[in-house]
Design an enzyme around this catalytic site. Structure first.
Site, PDB file in Angstrom:
ATOM      1  N   TYR A   1       7.836  16.121  -7.376  1.00  0.00           N
ATOM      2  CA  TYR A   1       7.573  14.835  -8.052  1.00  0.00           C
ATOM      3  C   TYR A   1       6.396  14.132  -7.372  1.00  0.00           C
ATOM      4  O   TYR A   1       5.464  13.661  -8.045  1.00  0.00           O
ATOM      5  CB  TYR A   1       8.829  13.963  -8.002  1.00  0.00           C
ATOM      6  CG  TYR A   1       8.614  12.552  -8.499  1.00  0.00           C
ATOM      7  CD1 TYR A   1       8.469  12.279  -9.853  1.00  0.00           C
ATOM      8  CD2 TYR A   1       8.541  11.478  -7.602  1.00  0.00           C
ATOM      9  CE1 TYR A   1       8.258  10.971 -10.305  1.00  0.00           C
ATOM     10  CE2 TYR A   1       8.338  10.177  -8.047  1.00  0.00           C
ATOM     11  CZ  TYR A   1       8.199   9.928  -9.400  1.00  0.00           C
ATOM     12  OH  TYR A   1       7.987   8.649  -9.836  1.00  0.00           O
TER      13      TYR A   1
ATOM     14  N   SER B   1       3.076   6.675  -7.983  1.00  0.00           N
ATOM     15  CA  SER B   1       4.295   6.361  -7.223  1.00  0.00           C
ATOM     16  C   SER B   1       3.984   6.304  -5.734  1.00  0.00           C
ATOM     17  O   SER B   1       3.081   7.014  -5.252  1.00  0.00           O
ATOM     18  CB  SER B   1       5.350   7.440  -7.472  1.00  0.00           C
ATOM     19  OG  SER B   1       6.452   7.259  -6.586  1.00  0.00           O
TER      20      SER B   1
END
Ligand code: NAP
Length: 253
Positions: free
Chosen positions: A158, A144
């Protein structure tokens, strides 16, 4: 001829579903569509692949549970020879600063996003490695833009899980480069899927998109295009690399 099989974790929705459908169409491989809880969505992906003339089968499994990973790969073995894995299943969490995070929340994040990817890759390597009698293959991990940004103010955990995926991608790529297996990553930016609502912010895509270098969110299909290219023979000399699919978000020289 034995069917070549691609395992897509989290293949029922979003980027995983788009990847499953595109891979079936472009690579002609049988697709093992893993899902966690949404059987209906997984069945729809399978039905769409079959309607287009492809082969697919759905299997339930939570990638944070080692016994479920065994079941996913046993199911894939029943379909043919595993030659591809997309480590796509991933979760966000409701926003929390680091000083608000409990050990349980952190454990859940690492279990799905990191341990799940490690264990699935391990099962794939056992089946693909030419050193173990396999035919070789390709693994694509979903990282990501958050891994580069750090995602302060709510998503540092995350982001850190995806930072781990970046290192894992390089390390595993080098570990198995001589065994006929390529390992690469794809780094999405803001992609219009359900994941943002799962993190408690359904409007996140609209809020962030206008300020992006390309002022729109990406689509699951745009990410799938990069994943399927990395799986294909067109990427035969690429390993340990990451393709940015972020519309310019978090790119660096
Ligand atoms: P999504 O729309 O929320 O879909 C998640 C998929 O993963 C679903 O198929 C879900 O299954 C499955 N899943 C969730 N937890 C699982 C578990 N424990 N075991 C097995 N499957 C599980 O997500 P997405 O946006 O497509 O994201 C896919 C990947 O891209 C993730 O790794 C994510 O971190 C990464 N990513 C996404 C974005 C973005 O903006 N969307 C940006 C950067 C990176 P069910 O349908 O059964 O629930």
């Amino acid at each position: 001829m034995v069917e070549r099989v691609l395992v897509v974790t989290g293949g029922s929705r979003g980027i995983g579903a788009a990847t499953a459908k595109l891979a079936a169409r472009e690579l002609g491989w049988a697709i093992c569509v893993n899902y966690a809880g949404n059987r209906e969505a997984a069945d729809k992906v399978v039905a769409e692949i079959e309607a287009a003339g492809g082969v697919a089968s759905a299997v339930q499994g939570d990638v944070s549970k080692p016994e479920d990973i065994q079941r996913i790969f046993a199911h894939a073995d029943g379909m043919g020879q595993v030659v591809g894995l997309v480590n796509n299943a991933g979760v966000v969490d409701t926003a929390a600063r680091v000083d608000e995070l409990s050990a349980d929340r952190l454990a859940r994040m690492w279990a799905v996003n990191l341990t799940g990817s490690f264990l699935c890759a391990g099962e794939a390597v056992k089946r693909m490695s030419t050193k173990k009698g396999g035919p070789g293959g390709a693994i694509v991990n979903l990282t990501s833009a958050a891994a580069k940004l750090g995602a302060p103010g709510g998503m540092v955990h995350y982001a850190a899980s995806k930072g781990g995926i970046d290192t894992f991608t390089v390390g595993l790529a080098l570990e198995v480069a001589g065994e006929g297996i390529r390992v690469n990553g794809v780094r999405p930016g803001i992609i219009d899927t359900d994941i943002h609502a799962s993190g408690g912010d359904p409007d996140r895509v609209n809020k962030i998109s206008a300020g992006l270098p390309m002022p729109r969110p990406g689509t699951a299909e745009e990410v799938a295009g990069a994943i399927v290219w990395l799986l294909s023979d067109k990427a035969s000399y690429s390993t340990g690399t990451v393709i940015e699919v972020s519309g310019g978000r978090a790119i660096t020289v």
